[in-house]
Design a protein around this motif. Structure first.
Motif, PDB file in Angstrom:
ATOM      1  N   ASN A 482       0.859  -1.195   0.000  1.00 38.19           N
ATOM      2  CA  ASN A 482       0.000   0.000   0.000  1.00 38.19           C
ATOM      3  C   ASN A 482       0.886   1.234   0.000  1.00 38.19           C
ATOM      4  O   ASN A 482       1.343   1.689   1.048  1.00 38.19           O
ATOM      5  CB  ASN A 482      -0.913  -0.013   1.241  1.00 38.19           C
ATOM      6  N   ALA A 483       1.117   1.764  -1.179  1.00 34.80           N
ATOM      7  CA  ALA A 483       2.052   2.891  -1.328  1.00 34.80           C
ATOM      8  C   ALA A 483       1.552   4.151  -0.639  1.00 34.80           C
ATOM      9  O   ALA A 483       2.340   5.072  -0.371  1.00 34.80           O
ATOM     10  CB  ALA A 483       2.275   3.174  -2.818  1.00 34.80           C
ATOM     11  N   ASP A 484       0.256   4.222  -0.318  1.00 38.09           N
ATOM     12  CA  ASP A 484      -0.312   5.413   0.318  1.00 38.09           C
ATOM     13  C   ASP A 484      -0.518   5.235   1.822  1.00 38.09           C
ATOM     14  O   ASP A 484      -1.256   5.996   2.452  1.00 38.09           O
ATOM     15  CB  ASP A 484      -1.659   5.765  -0.330  1.00 38.09           C
ATOM     16  N   ALA A 485       0.139   4.234   2.390  1.00 33.13           N
ATOM     17  CA  ALA A 485      -0.085   3.947   3.810  1.00 33.13           C
ATOM     18  C   ALA A 485       0.389   5.070   4.711  1.00 33.13           C
ATOM     19  O   ALA A 485      -0.203   5.346   5.759  1.00 33.13           O
ATOM     20  CB  ALA A 485       0.615   2.644   4.192  1.00 33.13           C
ATOM     21  N   TYR A 486       1.481   5.713   4.328  1.00 29.58           N
ATOM     22  CA  TYR A 486       2.035   6.798   5.152  1.00 29.58           C
ATOM     23  C   TYR A 486       2.162   8.050   4.288  1.00 29.58           C
ATOM     24  O   TYR A 486       3.203   8.317   3.697  1.00 29.58           O
ATOM     25  CB  TYR A 486       3.394   6.385   5.718  1.00 29.58           C
ATOM     26  N   THR A 487       1.075   8.778   4.209  1.00 32.90           N
ATOM     27  CA  THR A 487       1.051   9.970   3.376  1.00 32.90           C
ATOM     28  C   THR A 487       1.602  11.172   4.123  1.00 32.90           C
ATOM     29  O   THR A 487       1.670  11.183   5.358  1.00 32.90           O
ATOM     30  CB  THR A 487      -0.383  10.293   2.933  1.00 32.90           C
ATOM     31  N   ILE A 488       1.965  12.188   3.387  1.00 32.85           N
ATOM     32  CA  ILE A 488       2.425  13.433   3.998  1.00 32.85           C
ATOM     33  C   ILE A 488       1.314  14.025   4.860  1.00 32.85           C
ATOM     34  O   ILE A 488       1.570  14.516   5.969  1.00 32.85           O
ATOM     35  CB  ILE A 488       2.853  14.441   2.909  1.00 32.85           C
ATOM     36  N   GLU A 489       0.080  13.944   4.367  1.00 33.80           N
ATOM     37  CA  GLU A 489      -1.041  14.488   5.127  1.00 33.80           C
ATOM     38  C   GLU A 489      -1.195  13.769   6.465  1.00 33.80           C
ATOM     39  O   GLU A 489      -1.455  14.386   7.497  1.00 33.80           O
ATOM     40  CB  GLU A 489      -2.341  14.368   4.322  1.00 33.80           C
TER      41      GLU A 489
END
Length: 503
Positions: A482-489
Protein backbone atom coordinates in the motif's frame (compact mmCIF):
# COMPACT_ATOMS: atom_id res chain seq x y z
CA UNK A 1 42.54 6.49 3.38
CA UNK A 2 39.24 5.13 4.49
CA UNK A 3 38.98 3.82 8.02
CA UNK A 4 36.58 0.98 7.07
CA UNK A 5 33.71 2.44 9.12
CA UNK A 6 30.80 1.42 6.94
CA UNK A 7 27.71 3.33 7.87
CA UNK A 8 24.65 1.55 6.57
CA UNK A 9 22.16 -1.08 7.68
CA UNK A 10 20.65 -3.88 5.63
CA UNK A 11 17.08 -5.01 6.20
CA UNK A 12 14.39 -7.05 4.48
CA UNK A 13 10.67 -6.68 4.09
CA UNK A 14 8.42 -9.60 5.00
CA UNK A 15 8.17 -10.50 1.33
CA UNK A 16 11.95 -10.97 1.23
CA UNK A 17 12.90 -7.82 -0.67
CA UNK A 18 16.22 -6.35 0.44
CA UNK A 19 17.00 -2.73 1.21
CA UNK A 20 19.91 -0.61 2.43
CA UNK A 21 19.49 2.21 4.90
CA UNK A 22 22.28 4.76 4.38
CA UNK A 23 23.17 6.24 7.76
CA UNK A 24 24.66 9.41 6.27
CA UNK A 25 21.63 10.52 4.27
CA UNK A 26 19.02 8.32 6.03
CA UNK A 27 17.77 7.32 2.57
CA UNK A 28 16.47 3.79 1.94
CA UNK A 29 17.68 2.15 -1.28
CA UNK A 30 16.40 -1.12 -2.80
CA UNK A 31 19.18 -3.66 -3.24
CA UNK A 32 19.42 -7.17 -4.63
CA UNK A 33 22.78 -7.71 -2.93
CA UNK A 34 24.85 -6.02 -5.63
CA UNK A 35 25.08 -2.58 -3.98
CA UNK A 36 26.03 -4.13 -0.64
CA UNK A 37 28.95 -5.97 -2.18
CA UNK A 38 30.01 -2.93 -4.20
CA UNK A 39 30.07 -0.79 -1.05
CA UNK A 40 32.23 -3.30 0.80
CA UNK A 41 34.68 -3.71 -2.07
CA UNK A 42 34.95 0.03 -2.72
CA UNK A 43 35.59 0.53 0.99
CA UNK A 44 38.81 -1.43 0.38
CA UNK A 45 39.74 1.26 -2.18
CA UNK A 46 39.47 -1.05 -5.17
CA UNK A 47 39.01 0.47 -8.60
CA UNK A 48 35.76 0.08 -10.53
CA UNK A 49 37.43 -2.36 -12.92
CA UNK A 50 38.67 -4.46 -10.00
CA UNK A 51 35.16 -4.58 -8.54
CA UNK A 52 33.71 -5.65 -11.89
CA UNK A 53 36.35 -8.36 -12.21
CA UNK A 54 35.58 -9.76 -8.76
CA UNK A 55 31.80 -9.72 -9.22
CA UNK A 56 31.50 -10.50 -12.92
CA UNK A 57 30.49 -14.12 -12.32
CA UNK A 58 27.75 -13.10 -9.86
CA UNK A 59 26.17 -10.09 -11.57
CA UNK A 60 25.80 -8.88 -15.13
CA UNK A 61 28.43 -6.42 -16.29
CA UNK A 62 26.00 -3.68 -17.31
CA UNK A 63 24.20 -3.86 -13.96
CA UNK A 64 27.54 -3.66 -12.18
CA UNK A 65 28.52 -0.58 -14.15
CA UNK A 66 25.20 1.11 -13.33
CA UNK A 67 25.53 0.26 -9.63
CA UNK A 68 29.12 1.54 -9.55
CA UNK A 69 28.01 4.74 -11.26
CA UNK A 70 25.31 5.19 -8.62
CA UNK A 71 27.73 4.41 -5.79
CA UNK A 72 30.37 6.86 -7.03
CA UNK A 73 27.82 9.63 -7.50
CA UNK A 74 26.25 8.97 -4.08
CA UNK A 75 29.59 9.05 -2.30
CA UNK A 76 30.77 12.10 -4.22
CA UNK A 77 27.61 14.13 -3.60
CA UNK A 78 26.60 12.94 -0.14
CA UNK A 79 29.62 11.18 1.43
CA UNK A 80 27.29 8.20 1.61
CA UNK A 81 27.71 4.80 3.24
CA UNK A 82 30.81 5.70 5.33
CA UNK A 83 31.38 7.72 8.48
CA UNK A 84 35.06 8.45 7.99
CA UNK A 85 34.30 11.88 6.50
CA UNK A 86 32.04 12.94 9.36
CA UNK A 87 33.90 15.21 11.74
CA UNK A 88 33.70 14.37 15.40
CA UNK A 89 33.03 17.76 16.96
CA UNK A 90 32.02 18.01 20.59
CA UNK A 91 31.90 21.72 21.40
CA UNK A 92 32.60 23.34 24.73
CA UNK A 93 29.61 25.58 25.39
CA UNK A 94 29.67 28.80 27.40
CA UNK A 95 26.92 30.97 28.85
CA UNK A 96 26.96 33.34 25.89
CA UNK A 97 26.47 30.46 23.46
CA UNK A 98 23.42 29.33 25.42
CA UNK A 99 21.95 32.82 25.49
CA UNK A 100 22.47 33.19 21.75
CA UNK A 101 20.82 29.81 21.11
CA UNK A 102 17.73 30.91 23.03
CA UNK A 103 17.79 34.49 21.71
CA UNK A 104 16.44 33.20 18.39
CA UNK A 105 13.01 33.00 19.97
CA UNK A 106 13.17 29.27 20.56
CA UNK A 107 11.54 29.39 24.00
CA UNK A 108 8.20 27.95 23.01
CA UNK A 109 6.41 26.72 26.12
CA UNK A 110 5.95 27.68 29.75
CA UNK A 111 5.17 24.73 32.02
CA UNK A 112 3.67 25.64 35.37
CA UNK A 113 3.96 22.83 37.90
CA UNK A 114 1.18 24.32 39.97
CA UNK A 115 1.43 21.61 42.61
CA UNK A 116 3.72 18.76 43.59
CA UNK A 117 0.80 16.96 45.23
CA UNK A 118 -1.53 14.49 43.59
CA UNK A 119 -4.86 12.90 44.47
CA UNK A 120 -3.70 9.62 42.91
CA UNK A 121 -0.94 7.22 43.91
CA UNK A 122 -0.16 5.53 40.62
CA UNK A 123 2.08 2.54 41.25
CA UNK A 124 4.43 3.32 38.38
CA UNK A 125 4.58 7.12 38.73
CA UNK A 126 8.04 8.48 37.90
CA UNK A 127 7.56 11.02 40.70
CA UNK A 128 7.55 8.33 43.37
CA UNK A 129 9.79 6.16 45.48
CA UNK A 130 10.04 3.67 42.60
CA UNK A 131 12.47 5.97 40.76
CA UNK A 132 15.89 7.26 41.74
CA UNK A 133 16.78 10.97 41.54
CA UNK A 134 13.28 12.31 40.81
CA UNK A 135 11.39 14.14 43.54
CA UNK A 136 8.55 12.38 45.29
CA UNK A 137 5.15 13.93 45.87
CA UNK A 138 5.17 16.87 48.25
CA UNK A 139 2.64 19.31 49.66
CA UNK A 140 4.18 22.24 47.75
CA UNK A 141 1.72 24.37 45.82
CA UNK A 142 2.43 27.33 43.60
CA UNK A 143 1.22 30.74 44.74
CA UNK A 144 -0.25 33.24 42.31
CA UNK A 145 2.69 35.55 43.02
CA UNK A 146 5.14 32.92 41.73
CA UNK A 147 2.91 32.10 38.76
CA UNK A 148 2.63 35.81 37.91
CA UNK A 149 6.42 36.25 38.02
CA UNK A 150 6.84 33.24 35.75
CA UNK A 151 4.27 34.58 33.30
CA UNK A 152 5.82 38.06 33.27
CA UNK A 153 9.28 36.62 32.57
CA UNK A 154 8.01 34.34 29.82
CA UNK A 155 6.00 37.13 28.19
CA UNK A 156 9.00 39.44 28.35
CA UNK A 157 11.11 36.87 26.49
CA UNK A 158 8.42 36.43 23.84
CA UNK A 159 8.10 40.18 23.40
CA UNK A 160 11.86 40.63 23.22
CA UNK A 161 12.32 38.05 20.47
CA UNK A 162 9.07 38.58 18.55
CA UNK A 163 10.84 40.35 15.74
CA UNK A 164 12.53 37.03 14.94
CA UNK A 165 9.30 35.04 15.05
CA UNK A 166 6.42 37.49 14.67
CA UNK A 167 3.75 34.79 14.45
CA UNK A 168 4.86 33.02 17.60
CA UNK A 169 2.12 32.18 20.09
CA UNK A 170 2.50 31.84 23.83
CA UNK A 171 2.01 28.29 25.11
CA UNK A 172 1.18 27.66 28.76
CA UNK A 173 0.98 24.10 30.07
CA UNK A 174 -0.45 23.27 33.50
CA UNK A 175 1.30 20.31 35.06
CA UNK A 176 1.87 18.73 38.47
CA UNK A 177 1.26 16.57 40.46
CA UNK A 178 -2.35 16.91 39.51
CA UNK A 179 -2.97 20.46 38.28
CA UNK A 180 -6.75 20.38 38.79
CA UNK A 181 -6.11 20.33 42.54
CA UNK A 182 -5.15 23.97 41.96
CA UNK A 183 -8.09 24.85 39.75
CA UNK A 184 -8.61 28.25 41.41
CA UNK A 185 -5.00 29.16 40.68
CA UNK A 186 -5.41 27.96 37.10
CA UNK A 187 -8.36 30.31 36.59
CA UNK A 188 -6.32 33.26 37.88
CA UNK A 189 -3.40 32.36 35.63
CA UNK A 190 -5.62 32.07 32.55
CA UNK A 191 -7.27 35.40 33.27
CA UNK A 192 -3.91 37.11 33.80
CA UNK A 193 -2.36 35.54 30.71
CA UNK A 194 -5.21 36.58 28.44
CA UNK A 195 -4.92 40.16 29.67
CA UNK A 196 -1.11 40.52 29.60
CA UNK A 197 0.31 38.17 26.97
CA UNK A 198 1.96 40.02 24.06
CA UNK A 199 0.47 37.54 21.59
CA UNK A 200 -2.21 34.87 21.32
CA UNK A 201 -2.08 32.23 24.07
CA UNK A 202 -2.59 28.48 23.83
CA UNK A 203 -3.39 26.61 27.05
CA UNK A 204 -2.57 22.94 27.71
CA UNK A 205 -3.23 20.68 30.66
CA UNK A 206 -2.08 17.17 31.55
CA UNK A 207 -4.50 15.66 34.08
CA UNK A 208 -5.51 12.30 35.51
CA UNK A 209 -9.14 13.23 34.79
CA UNK A 210 -10.46 12.29 38.24
CA UNK A 211 -11.63 15.85 38.97
CA UNK A 212 -12.83 16.60 35.43
CA UNK A 213 -16.39 17.59 36.36
CA UNK A 214 -18.84 19.70 34.34
CA UNK A 215 -17.77 23.10 35.66
CA UNK A 216 -14.06 22.38 35.08
CA UNK A 217 -14.82 20.98 31.62
CA UNK A 218 -16.78 24.14 30.79
CA UNK A 219 -13.85 26.32 31.78
CA UNK A 220 -11.36 24.29 29.76
CA UNK A 221 -13.54 24.34 26.66
CA UNK A 222 -14.36 28.04 26.98
CA UNK A 223 -10.63 28.77 27.04
CA UNK A 224 -9.79 26.35 24.20
CA UNK A 225 -7.51 24.12 26.27
CA UNK A 226 -5.67 21.20 24.73
CA UNK A 227 -6.52 18.50 27.27
CA UNK A 228 -4.44 15.36 27.83
CA UNK A 229 -6.04 12.82 30.16
CA UNK A 230 -4.24 9.78 31.57
CA UNK A 231 -6.12 6.50 31.19
CA UNK A 232 -4.27 3.23 30.73
CA UNK A 233 -7.10 1.36 29.08
CA UNK A 234 -9.57 -1.27 30.24
CA UNK A 235 -10.47 -1.59 33.91
CA UNK A 236 -8.01 -4.41 34.53
CA UNK A 237 -5.24 -2.41 32.86
CA UNK A 238 -5.99 0.81 34.73
CA UNK A 239 -5.69 -0.82 38.16
CA UNK A 240 -2.34 0.79 38.93
CA UNK A 241 -3.94 4.23 38.83
CA UNK A 242 -5.41 4.36 42.33
CA UNK A 243 -6.23 6.83 45.07
CA UNK A 244 -4.12 7.10 48.20
CA UNK A 245 -6.31 4.49 49.93
CA UNK A 246 -5.80 2.10 46.97
CA UNK A 247 -9.30 2.70 45.58
CA UNK A 248 -9.42 2.29 41.79
CA UNK A 249 -10.17 5.35 39.69
CA UNK A 250 -11.26 3.75 36.41
CA UNK A 251 -15.04 4.13 36.68
CA UNK A 252 -14.94 7.79 37.61
CA UNK A 253 -12.38 8.80 34.98
CA UNK A 254 -14.21 6.93 32.21
CA UNK A 255 -17.49 8.50 33.34
CA UNK A 256 -15.90 11.96 33.24
CA UNK A 257 -14.54 11.37 29.74
CA UNK A 258 -17.83 10.03 28.40
CA UNK A 259 -19.66 12.91 30.03
CA UNK A 260 -17.27 15.35 28.40
CA UNK A 261 -17.85 13.79 24.97
CA UNK A 262 -21.62 13.85 25.46
CA UNK A 263 -21.60 17.53 26.36
CA UNK A 264 -18.97 18.55 23.81
CA UNK A 265 -19.21 16.02 20.96
CA UNK A 266 -17.39 18.28 18.49
CA UNK A 267 -14.54 19.27 20.80
CA UNK A 268 -11.51 17.53 19.34
CA UNK A 269 -8.74 19.07 21.42
CA UNK A 270 -8.88 16.36 24.08
CA UNK A 271 -6.99 13.07 24.04
CA UNK A 272 -5.85 10.14 26.13
CA UNK A 273 -2.38 9.23 27.34
CA UNK A 274 -2.05 5.51 27.97
CA UNK A 275 0.77 3.70 29.78
CA UNK A 276 1.50 -0.04 29.65
CA UNK A 277 3.97 -2.49 31.12
CA UNK A 278 4.88 -6.14 30.60
CA UNK A 279 1.70 -7.47 32.24
CA UNK A 280 -0.72 -5.10 30.50
CA UNK A 281 -3.42 -6.98 28.60
CA UNK A 282 -2.87 -5.26 25.26
CA UNK A 283 -5.63 -7.25 23.55
CA UNK A 284 -8.12 -5.93 26.10
CA UNK A 285 -6.93 -2.38 25.46
CA UNK A 286 -7.36 -2.72 21.70
CA UNK A 287 -10.94 -3.87 22.27
CA UNK A 288 -11.66 -1.29 24.97
CA UNK A 289 -10.62 1.76 22.97
CA UNK A 290 -12.33 0.40 19.86
CA UNK A 291 -15.69 -0.13 21.54
CA UNK A 292 -15.95 2.89 23.85
CA UNK A 293 -16.81 6.39 22.70
CA UNK A 294 -13.87 8.15 24.28
CA UNK A 295 -11.47 10.88 23.14
CA UNK A 296 -8.76 9.79 20.75
CA UNK A 297 -5.68 7.98 22.06
CA UNK A 298 -2.71 10.33 21.71
CA UNK A 299 0.05 8.10 23.04
CA UNK A 300 0.64 4.56 24.25
CA UNK A 301 3.95 4.47 26.06
CA UNK A 302 5.71 1.91 28.19
CA UNK A 303 6.26 2.53 31.88
CA UNK A 304 9.65 4.20 32.21
CA UNK A 305 12.56 1.85 32.88
CA UNK A 306 14.87 4.76 33.66
CA UNK A 307 16.61 4.63 37.07
CA UNK A 308 14.21 2.11 38.54
CA UNK A 309 13.90 -1.55 39.46
CA UNK A 310 10.23 -1.53 38.44
CA UNK A 311 10.71 -4.15 35.73
CA UNK A 312 12.45 -6.60 38.06
CA UNK A 313 9.03 -7.82 39.21
CA UNK A 314 8.29 -9.52 35.88
CA UNK A 315 9.23 -13.11 35.11
CA UNK A 316 10.62 -14.63 31.93
CA UNK A 317 7.17 -16.08 31.30
CA UNK A 318 5.70 -12.59 31.57
CA UNK A 319 8.14 -11.27 28.96
CA UNK A 320 7.58 -14.25 26.65
CA UNK A 321 3.81 -13.80 26.78
CA UNK A 322 4.14 -10.05 26.21
CA UNK A 323 6.26 -10.53 23.08
CA UNK A 324 3.86 -13.18 21.75
CA UNK A 325 0.99 -10.71 22.04
CA UNK A 326 3.08 -7.93 20.49
CA UNK A 327 3.82 -10.12 17.47
CA UNK A 328 0.15 -10.97 17.08
CA UNK A 329 -0.91 -7.33 17.26
CA UNK A 330 1.88 -6.24 14.92
CA UNK A 331 0.60 -8.68 12.30
CA UNK A 332 -2.93 -7.33 12.78
CA UNK A 333 -1.70 -3.75 12.45
CA UNK A 334 0.27 -4.50 9.29
CA UNK A 335 -2.60 -6.37 7.68
CA UNK A 336 -5.03 -3.54 8.32
CA UNK A 337 -2.51 -0.93 7.20
CA UNK A 338 -1.79 -2.83 3.99
CA UNK A 339 -5.50 -3.05 3.19
CA UNK A 340 -6.47 0.46 4.35
CA UNK A 341 -8.82 -1.06 6.93
CA UNK A 342 -10.09 0.76 9.98
CA UNK A 343 -8.38 -0.32 13.19
CA UNK A 344 -8.56 0.32 16.90
CA UNK A 345 -7.04 3.75 17.69
CA UNK A 346 -4.99 2.09 20.42
CA UNK A 347 -3.56 -0.46 18.00
CA UNK A 348 -2.63 2.27 15.55
CA UNK A 349 -0.98 4.56 18.09
CA UNK A 350 0.81 1.68 19.79
CA UNK A 351 2.83 0.82 16.67
CA UNK A 352 2.95 4.14 14.90
CA UNK A 353 4.63 5.95 17.79
CA UNK A 354 7.79 3.96 17.02
CA UNK A 355 7.28 3.89 13.28
CA UNK A 356 6.74 7.64 13.22
CA UNK A 357 10.15 8.14 14.80
CA UNK A 358 11.74 6.22 11.92
CA UNK A 359 9.56 7.77 9.23
CA UNK A 360 10.24 11.33 10.35
CA UNK A 361 13.97 10.83 10.80
CA UNK A 362 16.36 13.61 9.85
CA UNK A 363 17.64 13.63 6.30
CA UNK A 364 20.97 14.53 4.72
CA UNK A 365 22.67 17.39 6.59
CA UNK A 366 19.49 17.86 8.62
CA UNK A 367 21.25 17.18 11.89
CA UNK A 368 22.87 18.93 14.82
CA UNK A 369 26.45 18.87 13.54
CA UNK A 370 28.15 22.14 14.38
CA UNK A 371 25.54 23.10 16.97
CA UNK A 372 25.91 23.05 20.73
CA UNK A 373 24.56 19.47 20.92
CA UNK A 374 25.80 17.27 18.07
CA UNK A 375 24.34 13.88 17.09
CA UNK A 376 21.27 13.41 19.30
CA UNK A 377 17.97 15.15 18.64
CA UNK A 378 17.34 16.28 22.20
CA UNK A 379 15.95 19.77 22.60
CA UNK A 380 18.18 22.66 23.54
CA UNK A 381 17.79 23.19 27.28
CA UNK A 382 15.76 26.29 27.94
CA UNK A 383 13.29 26.06 25.06
CA UNK A 384 10.90 24.46 27.53
CA UNK A 385 10.68 26.65 30.62
CA UNK A 386 9.41 24.43 33.41
CA UNK A 387 8.67 26.21 36.70
CA UNK A 388 8.49 24.31 39.98
CA UNK A 389 5.90 25.16 42.61
CA UNK A 390 8.54 27.20 44.48
CA UNK A 391 9.57 29.16 41.37
CA UNK A 392 12.74 27.26 40.46
CA UNK A 393 13.35 26.75 36.73
CA UNK A 394 14.02 23.35 35.12
CA UNK A 395 14.63 22.50 31.47
CA UNK A 396 11.70 20.06 31.40
CA UNK A 397 8.81 18.91 33.57
CA UNK A 398 10.40 15.44 33.66
CA UNK A 399 13.88 16.65 34.61
CA UNK A 400 15.00 15.68 38.10
CA UNK A 401 15.64 18.32 40.74
CA UNK A 402 19.45 18.24 40.55
CA UNK A 403 19.78 20.58 37.54
CA UNK A 404 18.03 23.92 38.24
CA UNK A 405 18.53 26.61 35.59
CA UNK A 406 17.31 29.74 37.37
CA UNK A 407 14.18 31.02 39.08
CA UNK A 408 11.32 33.49 38.71
CA UNK A 409 13.26 36.29 40.45
CA UNK A 410 16.54 36.13 38.52
CA UNK A 411 15.50 34.47 35.24
CA UNK A 412 17.67 32.01 33.34
CA UNK A 413 21.05 31.04 34.73
CA UNK A 414 22.96 30.71 31.46
CA UNK A 415 26.05 29.38 33.24
CA UNK A 416 23.94 26.53 34.62
CA UNK A 417 22.50 25.86 31.16
CA UNK A 418 25.99 25.72 29.66
CA UNK A 419 27.18 23.38 32.42
CA UNK A 420 24.26 21.02 31.73
CA UNK A 421 25.05 20.88 28.00
CA UNK A 422 28.77 20.29 28.59
CA UNK A 423 28.09 17.49 31.08
CA UNK A 424 25.63 15.89 28.69
CA UNK A 425 27.97 16.16 25.72
CA UNK A 426 30.94 14.71 27.60
CA UNK A 427 28.97 11.80 29.09
CA UNK A 428 26.27 10.84 26.62
CA UNK A 429 27.48 11.47 23.07
CA UNK A 430 30.94 9.94 23.33
CA UNK A 431 29.85 6.90 21.30
CA UNK A 432 27.45 8.68 18.96
CA UNK A 433 29.68 9.22 15.94
CA UNK A 434 29.37 5.68 14.64
CA UNK A 435 25.77 5.08 15.69
CA UNK A 436 23.46 4.19 12.81
CA UNK A 437 20.51 5.59 14.81
CA UNK A 438 21.80 9.15 15.02
CA UNK A 439 19.08 10.44 12.68
CA UNK A 440 16.27 9.15 14.90
CA UNK A 441 17.89 9.51 18.33
CA UNK A 442 15.93 11.46 20.92
CA UNK A 443 18.04 10.47 23.92
CA UNK A 444 17.33 13.48 26.09
CA UNK A 445 18.53 15.20 29.24
CA UNK A 446 15.70 13.85 31.39
CA UNK A 447 16.38 10.26 30.31
CA UNK A 448 20.08 10.45 31.13
CA UNK A 449 20.08 12.70 34.20
CA UNK A 450 21.45 11.23 37.41
CA UNK A 451 22.55 13.06 40.53
CA UNK A 452 24.46 16.10 39.24
CA UNK A 453 25.71 14.15 36.23
CA UNK A 454 24.49 12.48 33.07
CA UNK A 455 24.72 8.79 32.35
CA UNK A 456 25.23 6.93 29.10
CA UNK A 457 22.33 4.58 28.32
CA UNK A 458 23.69 1.66 26.24
CA UNK A 459 20.39 -0.26 26.47
CA UNK A 460 18.48 2.68 25.01
CA UNK A 461 21.10 3.07 22.29
CA UNK A 462 20.81 -0.62 21.42
CA UNK A 463 17.04 -0.31 21.20
CA UNK A 464 17.29 2.72 18.92
CA UNK A 465 19.70 0.91 16.61
CA UNK A 466 17.35 -2.04 16.35
CA UNK A 467 14.52 0.35 15.45
CA UNK A 468 16.32 1.25 12.23
CA UNK A 469 16.07 -2.33 11.03
CA UNK A 470 12.76 -3.38 12.59
CA UNK A 471 10.97 -0.09 11.95
CA UNK A 472 12.06 0.12 8.33
CA UNK A 473 11.17 -3.53 7.80
CA UNK A 474 7.60 -2.86 8.97
CA UNK A 475 7.32 0.35 6.97
CA UNK A 476 8.54 -1.10 3.69
CA UNK A 477 6.63 -4.35 4.10
CA UNK A 478 3.49 -2.18 4.26
CA UNK A 479 4.52 0.24 1.50
CA UNK A 480 5.11 -2.66 -0.89
CA UNK A 481 1.42 -3.50 -0.49
CA UNK A 482 0.00 0.00 0.00
CA UNK A 483 2.05 2.89 -1.33
CA UNK A 484 -0.31 5.41 0.32
CA UNK A 485 -0.08 3.95 3.81
CA UNK A 486 2.03 6.80 5.15
CA UNK A 487 1.05 9.97 3.38
CA UNK A 488 2.42 13.43 4.00
CA UNK A 489 -1.04 14.49 5.13
CA UNK A 490 -1.13 11.68 7.68
CA UNK A 491 2.29 12.56 9.04
CA UNK A 492 1.35 16.23 9.21
CA UNK A 493 -1.66 15.29 11.33
CA UNK A 494 0.60 13.44 13.77
CA UNK A 495 2.94 16.45 13.95
CA UNK A 496 -0.02 18.78 14.42
CA UNK A 497 -1.21 16.73 17.40
CA UNK A 498 2.27 16.69 18.89
CA UNK A 499 2.49 20.47 18.63
CA UNK A 500 -1.03 21.05 19.95
CA UNK A 501 -0.92 18.77 22.93
CA UNK A 502 2.73 19.30 23.90
CA UNK A 503 2.83 23.03 23.27
Amino acid sequence: MKDNNLYYEKFKSLSGNSYIYDGVTSVVIPDDGMLDQVIQLKDKELSDSDVIEILKDTFQAEQLKSTLMFYNRWERNYDGFHIDKREDKVPIVDAQSMKEALDYGNIYILILNVTEDCNLRCKYCYLSEAYDYTRNRTSKRMTFDIAKKALDYYFRLIEEYRYRKPNKKANINFFGGEPLIEFDLMKKVVDYAKKHAPTEVNFNITTNGYLLNDSISDFLVENNFYISVSLDGSKENNNKRVLENNVETFDRVVYNLKRFKERYPDYNDIGILSVYDIKTNLLANVEFFDENKLPTVLRATGTSNNNTDYYYQFTKEDYDHFHTVINKLRNEYMEKKCNNEKMSPYLQVFFEMEIFQVLMRKRHKDDNSGTIIPYTGTCIPGIRLSVRADGTFDICERMNQHFPIGNVDTGYDYEALADIVNKYNSSVITNCKGCIASKICQLCFAQTAGENEFQNKPDVCKQLRSMIKSGNSIIYSILEQNADAYTIEGMEKVIENMIKFEG
